[in-house]
Design an enzyme around this catalytic site. Structure first.
Site, PDB file in Angstrom:
ATOM      1  N   ASP A 182      12.239  -5.928  -4.180  1.00 24.72           N
ATOM      2  CA  ASP A 182      11.765  -4.802  -4.984  1.00 24.72           C
ATOM      3  C   ASP A 182      10.624  -4.101  -4.265  1.00 24.72           C
ATOM      4  O   ASP A 182       9.849  -4.741  -3.537  1.00 24.72           O
ATOM      5  CB  ASP A 182      11.259  -5.289  -6.347  1.00 24.72           C
ATOM      6  CG  ASP A 182      12.380  -5.775  -7.249  1.00 24.72           C
ATOM      7  OD1 ASP A 182      13.550  -5.482  -6.942  1.00 24.72           O
ATOM      8  OD2 ASP A 182      12.073  -6.440  -8.256  1.00 24.72           O
ATOM      9  N   ARG A 183      10.498  -2.820  -4.488  1.00 29.97           N
ATOM     10  CA  ARG A 183       9.462  -2.031  -3.823  1.00 29.97           C
ATOM     11  C   ARG A 183       8.055  -2.657  -3.920  1.00 29.97           C
ATOM     12  O   ARG A 183       7.352  -2.742  -2.912  1.00 29.97           O
ATOM     13  CB  ARG A 183       9.463  -0.608  -4.394  1.00 29.97           C
ATOM     14  CG  ARG A 183       8.434   0.285  -3.733  1.00 29.97           C
ATOM     15  CD  ARG A 183       8.573   1.738  -4.157  1.00 29.97           C
ATOM     16  NE  ARG A 183       7.586   2.553  -3.460  1.00 29.97           N
ATOM     17  CZ  ARG A 183       7.777   3.794  -3.066  1.00 29.97           C
ATOM     18  NH1 ARG A 183       8.923   4.390  -3.292  1.00 29.97           N
ATOM     19  NH2 ARG A 183       6.828   4.460  -2.432  1.00 29.97           N
TER      20      ARG A 183
END
Length: 237
Positions: free
Chosen positions: A66-67
Site C-alpha cells: 500500500d502507498r
C-alpha cells in the site's frame, strides 16, 4: 515524498533476474490514479540507466505494498522470473512479514486472525463481513507482540493471504488499529505516519532455487517506532 528519482533508490540485492529494493513510505508501488511517481517506474529508470538499455526495460511487478506502507519489495527483471515468483505467491512459498505499531495492548500476545473481507469500490474501503456475502474473500494472518510501551504495541505480523488493506482491517477489527491509520481506526488510531512496515521477504530464487531472505527494520528515528527497540523486528525466531 512524491518526487522520488532513480538516484534515491536503495537497492538491497540485484542480479540478472531480480532486484530487491526499499520502498519508501507514501510512494505508490505502481502507477495509480494520482499519477504521482511510482516505484515501478523508478526501478525501470534505474535499470535502464545502469545497464545502458535502449527502449523500454522489462520490470515485472510481483507484489504490491500500500502507498503508506514502506519496506522491502522484489521486482522481476524477466518474464520468466516474474512467472516463477508469482507461482510461489500462489503456493505459499513467498513469505512476507510486517512490523506494526498497534494502538492498545492485546490480551492475547500472539494469535491467528481469520476473517472474510470485502472491498467497497465506491470508497475504496475494506470491511469484515460474513462468509456468505457475495464477493467475500478469506483473509488470514498471524501476529505476535514483541514489546509494549505507553499504551502501544510493537507487533510482528505474518500474512497467509494478501488482501487489500488486510492488516489494517483485521487489526482494527480486534480493537488494535495500526498507529496513524485514521481510515480504519478513527480517532483512536492517533495522528501520524502509518506505522506499518514490510520488514521481511523470503522466497526461492526464480532461477537458482536458492532460498533468499531480505530484512530491513522500520525507521527507528521516527515516531512511533522510536519508542521501541526496532532491532527486534529483524531478529530470527
Amino acid at each position: 515524498m512524491t518526487d522520488m528519482k532513480k538516484e534515491d533508490l536503495i537497492v538491497l540485492y540485484e542480479d540478472n533476474h531480480i532486484i530487491v529494493v526499499l520502498k519508501p513510505q507514501n510512494i505508490p508501488s505502481c502507477e495509480d490514479e494520482s499519477k504521482d511517481k511510482d516505484l515501478l517506474t523508478v526501478v525501470k529508470e534505474y535499470v535502464k540507466d545502469k545497464e545502458h538499455k535502449p527502449g523500454n526495460v522489462y520490470i515485472g511487478l510481483v507484489h504490491r505494498l500500500d502507498r503508506p506502507t514502506g519496506g522491502v519489495m522484489v521486482f522481476a527483471k524477466s518474464s520468466k522470473a516474474a512467472a516463477r515468483l508469482s507461482e510461489q505467491m500462489k503456493s505459499g512459498d513467498f513469505e512476507k512479514k510486517y512490523s506494526a505499531v498497534l494502538v492498545g495492548n492485546l490480551k492475547e500476545k500472539r494469535g491467528t486472525l481469520t476473517n472474510y473481507l470485502k472491498k467497497n469500490p465506491i470508497n475504496n474501503m475494506v470491511y469484515v463481513c460474513p462468509q456468505t456475502v457475495d464477493g467475500a474473500k478469506f483473509a488470514e494472518l498471524e501476529y505476535r507482540v514483541l514489546e509494549e510501551k505507553e499504551g502501544l504495541s510493537l507487533a510482528e505480523i505474518k500474512l497467509h493471504t494478501g488482501r487489500t488493506h488486510q492488516i489494517r482491517v483485521q487489526m482494527s477489527y480486534i480493537g488494535a488499529p495500526v498507529y496513524g491509520d485514521m481510515r480504519y481506526g478513527g480517532e483512536s488510531a492517533k495522528k501520524g505516519k502509518l506505522a506499518l512496515w514490510a520488514t521481511s521477504l523470503s522466497f526461492s530464487h526464480p532461477i537458482s532455487k536458492e532460498r533468499l531472505c531480505f530484512k530491513i527494520q522500520p525507521p527507528s528515528d521516527e515516531l512511533p517506532w522510536s519508542k521501541f527497540d526496532t532491532s527486534k523486528t529483524v531478529e530470527i525466531y
